[in-house]
Design a protein around this motif. Structure first.
Motif, PDB file in Angstrom:
ATOM      1  N   LYS A 173     -56.703  45.113 -15.174  1.00  0.00           N
ATOM      2  CA  LYS A 173     -57.805  45.230 -14.238  1.00  0.00           C
ATOM      3  C   LYS A 173     -58.851  44.154 -14.511  1.00  0.00           C
ATOM      4  CE  LYS A 173     -58.841  49.787 -12.824  1.00  0.00           C
ATOM      5  NZ  LYS A 173     -59.614  50.995 -12.977  1.00  0.00           N
ATOM      6  N   VAL A 225     -62.718  42.441 -13.502  1.00  0.00           N
ATOM      7  CA  VAL A 225     -64.027  42.748 -12.951  1.00  0.00           C
ATOM      8  C   VAL A 225     -64.791  41.429 -12.793  1.00  0.00           C
ATOM      9  CG1 VAL A 225     -65.099  43.186 -15.204  1.00  0.00           C
ATOM     10  CG2 VAL A 225     -66.046  44.238 -13.168  1.00  0.00           C
ATOM     11  N   LEU A 278     -68.080  39.412 -12.982  1.00  0.00           N
ATOM     12  CA  LEU A 278     -69.402  39.422 -13.599  1.00  0.00           C
ATOM     13  C   LEU A 278     -70.113  38.140 -13.193  1.00  0.00           C
ATOM     14  CD1 LEU A 278     -68.466  40.697 -17.170  1.00  0.00           C
ATOM     15  CD2 LEU A 278     -69.382  42.027 -15.254  1.00  0.00           C
ATOM     16  N   VAL A 283     -60.981  43.901 -17.919  1.00  0.00           N
ATOM     17  CA  VAL A 283     -61.809  45.020 -18.376  1.00  0.00           C
ATOM     18  C   VAL A 283     -61.444  45.444 -19.798  1.00  0.00           C
ATOM     19  CG1 VAL A 283     -62.392  47.443 -17.935  1.00  0.00           C
ATOM     20  CG2 VAL A 283     -62.240  45.834 -16.033  1.00  0.00           C
ATOM     21  N   THR A 292     -70.976  48.088 -13.321  1.00  0.00           N
ATOM     22  CA  THR A 292     -69.999  47.179 -12.724  1.00  0.00           C
ATOM     23  C   THR A 292     -68.668  47.259 -13.454  1.00  0.00           C
ATOM     24  OG1 THR A 292     -71.736  45.664 -12.001  1.00  0.00           O
ATOM     25  CG2 THR A 292     -69.522  44.772 -12.149  1.00  0.00           C
ATOM     26  N   VAL A 293     -68.718  47.268 -14.773  1.00  0.00           N
ATOM     27  CA  VAL A 293     -67.492  47.325 -15.580  1.00  0.00           C
ATOM     28  C   VAL A 293     -66.775  48.657 -15.355  1.00  0.00           C
ATOM     29  CG1 VAL A 293     -66.602  47.424 -17.942  1.00  0.00           C
ATOM     30  CG2 VAL A 293     -68.290  45.704 -17.320  1.00  0.00           C
ATOM     31  N   GLY A 318     -65.142  48.798 -12.024  1.00  0.00           N
ATOM     32  CA  GLY A 318     -64.039  47.857 -11.869  1.00  0.00           C
ATOM     33  C   GLY A 318     -62.771  48.443 -12.334  1.00  0.00           C
TER      34      GLY A 318
END
Length: 57
Positions: A2, A4, A6, A17, A53-54, A57
């Protein structure tokens, strides 16, 4: 695996992640993101925003 997104002032990062080891509050509304086996990244947003956000994600 996965990824994410940033966001950073110097450019954006797509980070796996599972490779994020830690978050630490930085200066000027930025957060340091520890990466397993690498140097920390400095990204935009406070620690709560980056954590959200993390986790999303």
């Amino acid at each position: 695996m996965k990824f994410v997104l940033l966001k950073s002032r110097g450019g954006n990062y797509m980070v796996v992640v599972e490779n994020i080891a830690w978050l630490r509050a930085g200066e000027h509304e930025q957060t340091n993101v520890g990466i397993v086996g690498g140097s920390p990244l400095v990204v935009d947003g406070n620690i709560e925003e980056v954590a959200a956000t993390v986790l999303a994600g």
